[in-house]
Design a protein around this motif. Structure first.
Motif, mmCIF file in Angstrom:
data_model
loop_
_atom_site.group_PDB
_atom_site.id
_atom_site.type_symbol
_atom_site.label_atom_id
_atom_site.label_comp_id
_atom_site.label_asym_id
_atom_site.label_seq_id
_atom_site.Cartn_x
_atom_site.Cartn_y
_atom_site.Cartn_z
ATOM 1 N N ALA A 107 156.632 -9.816 48.201
ATOM 2 C CA ALA A 107 157.654 -10.165 49.201
ATOM 3 C C ALA A 107 157.468 -9.328 50.448
ATOM 4 N N GLY A 108 158.207 -9.685 51.471
ATOM 5 C CA GLY A 108 158.244 -8.871 52.680
ATOM 6 C C GLY A 108 157.597 -9.529 53.879
ATOM 7 N N GLU A 109 156.723 -10.485 53.642
ATOM 8 C CA GLU A 109 156.000 -11.151 54.728
ATOM 9 C C GLU A 109 155.359 -12.397 54.117
ATOM 10 N N PRO A 110 154.887 -13.308 54.951
ATOM 11 C CA PRO A 110 154.273 -14.507 54.383
ATOM 12 C C PRO A 110 153.073 -14.167 53.501
ATOM 13 N N LEU A 111 152.984 -14.852 52.374
ATOM 14 C CA LEU A 111 151.839 -14.670 51.470
ATOM 15 C C LEU A 111 150.847 -15.791 51.759
ATOM 16 N N ILE B 222 154.433 -14.535 42.042
ATOM 17 C CA ILE B 222 155.628 -15.197 42.587
ATOM 18 C C ILE B 222 155.947 -14.584 43.942
ATOM 19 N N ASP B 223 155.884 -15.428 44.943
ATOM 20 C CA ASP B 223 156.260 -15.039 46.296
ATOM 21 C C ASP B 223 157.787 -15.133 46.353
ATOM 22 N N ASN B 224 158.456 -14.155 46.924
ATOM 23 C CA ASN B 224 159.904 -14.307 47.092
ATOM 24 C C ASN B 224 160.307 -13.872 48.482
ATOM 25 N N TYR B 225 161.200 -14.671 49.038
ATOM 26 C CA TYR B 225 161.588 -14.504 50.441
ATOM 27 C C TYR B 225 163.004 -13.975 50.536
ATOM 28 N N TRP B 226 163.166 -12.851 51.230
ATOM 29 C CA TRP B 226 164.502 -12.319 51.465
ATOM 30 C C TRP B 226 164.483 -11.364 52.629
ATOM 31 N N GLN B 227 165.598 -10.703 52.860
ATOM 32 C CA GLN B 227 165.739 -9.840 54.034
ATOM 33 C C GLN B 227 166.559 -8.614 53.647
ATOM 34 N N THR B 228 166.471 -7.583 54.467
ATOM 35 C CA THR B 228 167.311 -6.403 54.279
ATOM 36 C C THR B 228 168.772 -6.840 54.135
ATOM 37 N N GLU B 229 169.161 -7.811 54.930
ATOM 38 C CA GLU B 229 170.550 -8.260 54.963
ATOM 39 C C GLU B 229 171.019 -8.827 53.629
ATOM 40 N N PHE C 84 166.966 -16.124 61.282
ATOM 41 C CA PHE C 84 166.026 -15.966 62.395
ATOM 42 C C PHE C 84 164.582 -16.202 61.958
ATOM 43 N N ASP C 85 164.436 -17.028 60.929
ATOM 44 C CA ASP C 85 163.092 -17.465 60.525
ATOM 45 C C ASP C 85 163.002 -18.974 60.683
ATOM 46 N N TRP C 86 161.815 -19.461 61.052
ATOM 47 C CA TRP C 86 161.550 -20.893 61.040
ATOM 48 C C TRP C 86 161.142 -21.286 59.633
ATOM 49 N N GLY D 63 157.573 -18.019 60.158
ATOM 50 C CA GLY D 63 157.627 -16.964 61.183
ATOM 51 C C GLY D 63 159.002 -16.839 61.817
ATOM 52 N N ARG D 64 159.151 -15.791 62.614
ATOM 53 C CA ARG D 64 160.475 -15.453 63.169
ATOM 54 C C ARG D 64 160.796 -16.286 64.412
ATOM 55 N N THR D 65 162.086 -16.507 64.604
ATOM 56 C CA THR D 65 162.537 -17.188 65.821
ATOM 57 C C THR D 65 162.870 -16.174 66.911
ATOM 58 N N ILE E 106 159.014 -8.232 64.740
ATOM 59 C CA ILE E 106 157.661 -8.406 64.202
ATOM 60 C C ILE E 106 157.579 -7.755 62.830
ATOM 61 N N ASN E 107 156.566 -8.116 62.081
ATOM 62 C CA ASN E 107 156.449 -7.666 60.707
ATOM 63 C C ASN E 107 155.074 -7.020 60.528
ATOM 64 N N VAL E 108 155.051 -5.691 60.508
ATOM 65 C CA VAL E 108 153.790 -4.958 60.410
ATOM 66 C C VAL E 108 153.670 -4.413 58.989
ATOM 67 N N HIS F 92 156.711 -4.505 57.073
ATOM 68 C CA HIS F 92 157.842 -3.743 57.595
ATOM 69 C C HIS F 92 158.311 -4.332 58.904
ATOM 70 N N ARG F 93 159.612 -4.435 59.007
ATOM 71 C CA ARG F 93 160.187 -5.120 60.153
ATOM 72 C C ARG F 93 160.410 -4.153 61.302
ATOM 73 N N LEU F 94 159.930 -4.527 62.478
ATOM 74 C CA LEU F 94 160.083 -3.685 63.666
ATOM 75 C C LEU F 94 160.577 -4.543 64.818
HETATM 76 P P1 AMP Z 1 162.986 -7.162 56.025
HETATM 77 O O1 AMP Z 1 164.430 -7.260 56.313
HETATM 78 O O2 AMP Z 1 162.346 -5.970 56.644
HETATM 79 O O3 AMP Z 1 162.704 -7.299 54.556
HETATM 80 O O4 AMP Z 1 162.282 -8.394 56.739
HETATM 81 C C1 AMP Z 1 162.715 -9.677 56.448
HETATM 82 C C2 AMP Z 1 161.811 -10.658 57.117
HETATM 83 O O5 AMP Z 1 160.490 -10.563 56.564
HETATM 84 C C3 AMP Z 1 162.231 -12.087 56.907
HETATM 85 O O6 AMP Z 1 163.227 -12.502 57.824
HETATM 86 C C4 AMP Z 1 160.908 -12.818 57.088
HETATM 87 O O7 AMP Z 1 160.587 -12.953 58.449
HETATM 88 C C5 AMP Z 1 159.915 -11.859 56.454
HETATM 89 N N1 AMP Z 1 159.708 -12.166 55.031
HETATM 90 C C6 AMP Z 1 160.178 -11.500 53.973
HETATM 91 N N2 AMP Z 1 159.737 -12.028 52.817
HETATM 92 C C7 AMP Z 1 158.968 -13.087 53.150
HETATM 93 C C8 AMP Z 1 158.229 -14.063 52.400
HETATM 94 N N3 AMP Z 1 158.175 -14.028 51.075
HETATM 95 N N4 AMP Z 1 157.577 -15.023 53.097
HETATM 96 C C9 AMP Z 1 157.614 -15.060 54.454
HETATM 97 N N5 AMP Z 1 158.283 -14.164 55.205
HETATM 98 C C10 AMP Z 1 158.951 -13.184 54.567
#
Ligand code: AMP
Length: 642
Positions: free
Chosen positions: A374-378, A395-402, A491-493, A506-508, A512-514, A517-519
């Protein structure tokens, strides 16, 4: 609370969570211990604020530690491995309890009470986890700041959180290079208008520390005094904050994501069962850092809430315990500690992909069931490479700090369904995920239409409660960007296919995601434009084959001659890079700073960051009808060779 029937399929399970959230989450709430059971499962009387398990009292530390003492006292709770210091130590649940109680007693002795903030700025050492759990134990709100952040980033967080106490260490270490923390911390406290009343310092003997009399204390001295001081768990309202974790946004000022107590505990316990499928007594190895949300949730709280063992790792993925290169260190730890679940980020796998593939087969990984990323596009090649190499599903999983836990994933603990490469999977139970048109706000219900990924309230347990001491910012930032309705924007497409699988595109915004890690580009811009030699700057994220994205800066120097003077430009670039590293941390340092005479802007003066990013990535910059001076973009185009 009405009982929910045994679900037969994920579709039913999901539907129950949406149609009857009270019954659904009321049942999940039984996964944790309550001192007083909740009186009301869900309170949505003040949208978009959602309150879960109202009237219930509980404690995260009790659920993560004390609860297991009766049955798991001698089981390993935490294994701390550092390839930076060459150390490896196991703490049983009984030992973890003792350590956490002592750390809690130290905080209490320093005057910390319920609701006070404690800022933790530490490397990945076991004591950082003890400190978090100690805060949870006494009802203090922890604010963990990633150890890779430097003084200006740290100062803004100290100023916002106003911690009574800061817990830190002499130094971190990266690739066996020691990074002294104390000077960065001292500078941050100097920069902040708020001053903590005490600083507790763990000394690993990596770097000398000068203690400030009356403020700084060595942890070892305080712990020696409180080794046997009892520190009982304080029963907190389910809705009381457990922590604040800062994350970057589009402004220069980071947002304090505030999480509750009861909802978070329930959400994590449920996710371990339904998503991560990690069982009591098993070992989970999450390679993130406690400074990020993945670390909070899946290094610290979730494995311990489950009664599992958590592996806490300090070091690079390519370094052995002897400090020498070892591209199989993670696999050797999985073998040694029989980890069943591993959790990492695509960027780490892309680093490992450069190693000899034979390393993936060197160790017996038969204990491992699943690798989560997780954390960025796989990207598909990385996903396939690691899945085939390890012989386990990825398993790819998508989430955010929020959100604190996954929004989109496969929910294989409920029903096994096939994953699709490139997609994190389906909407997770509890989340009403929608794809909305960014301008009209209309829901895009046809498959494969690109829109903004949004979540309709009420948000599930564990989701952020608000922005720390700024409810207005919470509502204005997250719930007001889609026209005509109050929905949460990620704020993601994204798109959703005909079978309900989502793809994140990607983000709207300007985040950026380095390396996962979100910056915020704005924070980097502020650091660069603070230099006396810079008139203006634009920072964009540019695709990178290992880190996902890197920051790239285009600056207008005050001395225009620098634009055409390669040597002077090189010197200023080096200075600016150093400045960003020192102020924000190495992660934020741009890959390049290029000097230009003008930046592309709209006629109303808005920087066209997205157009700059497009040309840097050799893509079509899109609609440029509003551009004021097309030559500014053409210059950048020539520079980057498109
Ligand atoms: P963070 O809050 O630092 O975890 O960053 C969250 C952001 O990272 C999300 O809004 C996405 O832009 C990106 N992100 C996290 N997980 C994924 C994932 N599995 N696939 C694509 N983007 C992701």
């Amino acid at each position: 609370m009405s009982a929910i029937p045994n679900p037969v399929s994920y579709t039913d399970f999901y539907r129950q969570s949406i149609e009857d959230p009270e019954a659904f989450w009321g049942a999940q709430a039984k996964l944790i211990d309550w001192h007083t059971p909740p009186q009301q499962i869900l309170d949505v009387s003040k949208p978009p604020f959602t309150r879960w398990f109202v009237g219930g009292t509980t404690n995260l530390c009790h659920n993560a530690v004390d609860r297991h003492l009766a049955t798991r006292a001698e089981q390993a709770a935490l294994i701390a491995v550092s390839t930076e210091t060459g150390s490896e130590k196991t703490y049983t649940y009984a030992q973890l309890h003792q350590q956490v109680q002592c750390a809690a007693a130290v905080l209490t002795a320093l005057g910390v009470t319920r609701g006070d903030r404690v800022l933790i700025y530490m490397p990945m050492m076991a004591q950082a986890v003890f400190a978090m759990l100690a805060c949870a134990r006494i009802g203090a709100i922890h604010c963990v700041v990633f150890g890779g952040f430097a003084s200006v980033s740290l100062a803004s967080r100290i100023e916002d959180a106003q911690p009574k106490v800061i817990i830190s260490a002499d130094a971190g270490s990266r690739g066996t290079r020691v990074i002294p923390y104390k000077p960065l911390l001292d500078e941050a406290i100097r920069l902040s208008a708020h001053k903590p009343s005490a600083v507790v310092l763990h000394d690993r003997g990596l770097a000398p520390m000068e203690l400030v009399a009356g403020r700084d204390h060595l942890a070892s001295a305080l712990e020696a005094r409180h080794r046997d001081t009892p520190a009982p768990c304080v029963w907190l309202e389910a809705t009381e904050p457990s922590y604040v974790l800062y994350t970057s946004g589009t402004t220069g000022k980071p947002k304090g994501v505030q999480r509750d107590t009861g909802g978070y505990a329930v959400a994590l316990a449920a996710s371990m069962k339904h998503i991560y499928d990690c069982r009591p007594g098993e070992t989970m190895f999450t390679t993130s850092d406690i400074g990020w949300v993945v670390g909070h949730s899946y290094i610290v709280y979730a494995p311990l809430l489950t009664g599992a063992t958590t592996l806490v790792y300090e070091g690079l993925p390519t370094q052995g315990l002897d400090g020498k290169p070892n591209g199989a260190i993670w696999w050797s730890l999985i073998e040694k500690y029989k980890a069943t679940i591993a959790f990492s980020a695509p960027t780490a796998i892309r680093v490992l992909k450069k190693q000899d593939p034979a390393l993936l087969k060197k160790h017996d990984l038969s204990s491992l069931r699943t690798l989560f990323l997780a954390g960025e596009p796989l990207d598909e090649p990385t996903g396939r490479w690691i899945s085939e190499g390890l012989g386990v599903p990825v398993i790819d999983n998508y989430w955010q700090t929020e959100t604190g836990w996954p929004i989109i994933s496969m929910v294989n603990g409920v029903e096994r369904k096939p994953s699709k490469f490139g997609s994190p999977g389906l909407s997770v139970y509890g989340y009403k995920v929608k794809i909305l048109h960014e301008i009209t706000g209309e829901e895009l219900t046809e498959p494969n239409q690109k829109g903004v990924v949004a979540i309709e309230g009420p948000t599930p347990p564990g989701f952020m409660q608000t922005v720390w001491h700024d409810d207005a910012r919470f509502v204005n930032t997250y719930w007001s960007s889609i026209p005509g309705q109050q929905v949460y924007s990620t704020f993601d497409w994204g798109i959703r296919d005909a079978e309900g699988y989502f793809y994140i595109l990607g983000r709207t915004d300007d985040v950026i995601n380095v390396a996962g890690h979100r910056l915020g580009t704005r924070e980097i811009e502020e650091s660069i434009s603070g230099h006396a030699g810079v008139a203006e700057v634009a920072v964009v994220g540019v695709a990178d084959s290992v880190k996902g994205q890197v920051a790239m800066a285009f600056a207008i120097p005050k001395d225009s001659a620098i634009v055409n003077d390669p040597e002077a430009a090189k010197a200023l670039e080096a200075e600016l890079m150093r400045r960003v590293s020192e102020q924000l941390g190495a992660l934020a340092r741009p890959a390049q700073v290029r000097f230009v005479a003008a930046l592309p802007k709209t006629r109303s003066g808005k920087l066209l960051r997205r157009a700059i990013q497009a040309v840097c990535e050799h893509r079509d910059p899109g609609d440029l009808t509003t551009i004021e001076d097309p030559t500014a973009l053409q210059t950048i185009q020539q520079m980057v060779g498109t």
